[in-house]
Design a protein around this motif. Structure first.
Motif, PDB file in Angstrom:
ATOM      1  N   HIS A   1     -40.251 -65.144  26.065  1.00 20.93           N
ATOM      2  CA  HIS A   1     -39.118 -65.067  26.991  1.00 20.93           C
ATOM      3  C   HIS A   1     -38.539 -63.655  26.997  1.00 20.93           C
ATOM      4  O   HIS A   1     -38.677 -62.915  26.026  1.00 20.93           O
ATOM      5  CB  HIS A   1     -38.049 -66.072  26.525  1.00 20.93           C
ATOM      6  CG  HIS A   1     -37.005 -66.403  27.538  1.00 20.93           C
ATOM      7  ND1 HIS A   1     -35.924 -65.587  27.780  1.00 20.93           N
ATOM      8  CD2 HIS A   1     -36.876 -67.468  28.371  1.00 20.93           C
ATOM      9  CE1 HIS A   1     -35.165 -66.145  28.717  1.00 20.93           C
ATOM     10  NE2 HIS A   1     -35.720 -67.284  29.101  1.00 20.93           N
ATOM     11  N   ASN A   2     -37.856 -63.301  28.095  1.00 17.43           N
ATOM     12  CA  ASN A   2     -37.186 -61.994  28.165  1.00 17.43           C
ATOM     13  C   ASN A   2     -36.131 -61.808  27.084  1.00 17.43           C
ATOM     14  O   ASN A   2     -35.771 -60.687  26.735  1.00 17.43           O
ATOM     15  CB  ASN A   2     -36.515 -61.804  29.537  1.00 17.43           C
ATOM     16  CG  ASN A   2     -37.521 -61.451  30.609  1.00 17.43           C
ATOM     17  OD1 ASN A   2     -38.563 -60.883  30.328  1.00 17.43           O
ATOM     18  ND2 ASN A   2     -37.211 -61.811  31.843  1.00 17.43           N
TER      19      ASN A   2
ATOM     20  N   ASP B   1     -36.430 -62.594  23.984  1.00 15.42           N
ATOM     21  CA  ASP B   1     -37.003 -62.438  22.638  1.00 15.42           C
ATOM     22  C   ASP B   1     -36.474 -61.208  21.895  1.00 15.42           C
ATOM     23  O   ASP B   1     -36.097 -61.329  20.721  1.00 15.42           O
ATOM     24  CB  ASP B   1     -38.535 -62.384  22.693  1.00 15.42           C
ATOM     25  CG  ASP B   1     -39.162 -63.712  23.095  1.00 15.42           C
ATOM     26  OD1 ASP B   1     -38.480 -64.749  23.001  1.00 15.42           O
ATOM     27  OD2 ASP B   1     -40.340 -63.699  23.509  1.00 15.42           O
TER      28      ASP B   1
ATOM     29  N   ARG C   1     -45.245 -61.578  28.064  1.00 12.47           N
ATOM     30  CA  ARG C   1     -44.828 -62.935  27.710  1.00 12.47           C
ATOM     31  C   ARG C   1     -45.964 -63.945  27.911  1.00 12.47           C
ATOM     32  O   ARG C   1     -46.724 -63.855  28.859  1.00 12.47           O
ATOM     33  CB  ARG C   1     -43.627 -63.366  28.567  1.00 12.47           C
ATOM     34  CG  ARG C   1     -42.373 -62.590  28.255  1.00 12.47           C
ATOM     35  CD  ARG C   1     -41.192 -63.091  29.056  1.00 12.47           C
ATOM     36  NE  ARG C   1     -41.432 -63.229  30.470  1.00 12.47           N
ATOM     37  CZ  ARG C   1     -41.403 -62.233  31.352  1.00 12.47           C
ATOM     38  NH1 ARG C   1     -41.162 -61.002  30.945  1.00 12.47           N
ATOM     39  NH2 ARG C   1     -41.622 -62.448  32.630  1.00 12.47           N
TER      40      ARG C   1
ATOM     41  N   TYR D   1     -36.500 -71.906  25.418  1.00 10.85           N
ATOM     42  CA  TYR D   1     -35.141 -71.401  25.645  1.00 10.85           C
ATOM     43  C   TYR D   1     -34.452 -72.341  26.624  1.00 10.85           C
ATOM     44  O   TYR D   1     -34.510 -72.149  27.828  1.00 10.85           O
ATOM     45  CB  TYR D   1     -35.190 -70.001  26.253  1.00 10.85           C
ATOM     46  CG  TYR D   1     -35.428 -68.885  25.260  1.00 10.85           C
ATOM     47  CD1 TYR D   1     -34.365 -68.145  24.742  1.00 10.85           C
ATOM     48  CD2 TYR D   1     -36.709 -68.546  24.859  1.00 10.85           C
ATOM     49  CE1 TYR D   1     -34.573 -67.109  23.848  1.00 10.85           C
ATOM     50  CE2 TYR D   1     -36.927 -67.505  23.963  1.00 10.85           C
ATOM     51  CZ  TYR D   1     -35.859 -66.801  23.463  1.00 10.85           C
ATOM     52  OH  TYR D   1     -36.066 -65.775  22.577  1.00 10.85           O
TER      53      TYR D   1
END
Length: 193
Positions: free
Chosen positions: A43-44, A46, A115, A148
């Protein structure tokens, strides 16, 4: 208080309850000396999640494009990040990464480089192996176990440092070392599902 500490406190206070973050194995992070911290990438969020859960400040390589975004560029710069050109060998980024490790700091990497679309751990790029072989740093695997989703549990597991002596002595290839690191991350994920 440094800007990094302030930002870590703010982000932690938002993310910890939102994602019910559970931190496992933080004691596995060496208290001093250079550490190459390698995590899977799902995920962005992270990088901030690894940054707020790691017991020491983390220096991340971040894609060059982020540094040209107004406001965000200044922000990532103040958060110990440095730019890397994607899709090519970026000698300056490699030099900077080695310097971070030689100065006894923590270098955070997502060896997959992008990702994962399905949450599975993908193949890592040789850069992680390069840093592990070119420095005498500790190599700590880290697994982010998602998803998430608000108020679902997100787990961040820090594994024990990987034994690098044998790989370094026999001058293993960067690819083999990266594969070893990625396998450790997979094992952590499997045992923490």
């Amino acid at each position: 208080m440094t800007f990094y500490s302030f930002a870590k406190t703010v982000v932690y206070s938002i993310f910890k309850p939102l994602y019910r973050i559970e931190i496992v194995g933080a004691e596995n992070m060496p208290k001093e000396g250079g550490v190459l911290l390698c995590a899977n990438h799902i995920h962005n969020f992270d990088p901030p999640v690894v940054g707020i859960t790691a017991p020491r400040p983390v220096h991340f390589m971040a894609k060059e494009e982020l540094f040209s975004v107004p406001v965000l560029g200044k922000l990532v710069n103040h958060l110990n990040a440095f730019p890397v050109k994607r899709g090519m060998s970026d000698r300056e980024a490699l030099r900077k990464g080695l310097a971070v490790l030689k100065e006894g700091n923590v270098l955070g990497l997502f060896p997959e480089g992008t990702r994962s679309k399905n949450g599975e751990v993908g193949k890592g790029l040789a850069g992680a192996g390069f840093f592990a072989l070119r420095s005498d740093c500790y190599v700590v695997p880290c697994a982010i176990i998602g998803p998430y989703k608000a108020f679902n549990k997100l787990k961040v597991v820090f594994g024990k440092p990987i034994q690098m002596d044998e790989l370094r002595q026999r001058k293993a290839s960067a690819e083999e070392v990266t594969d070893t690191i990625m396998n450790e991350i997979k094992l952590i994920m499997k045992s923490n599902k």
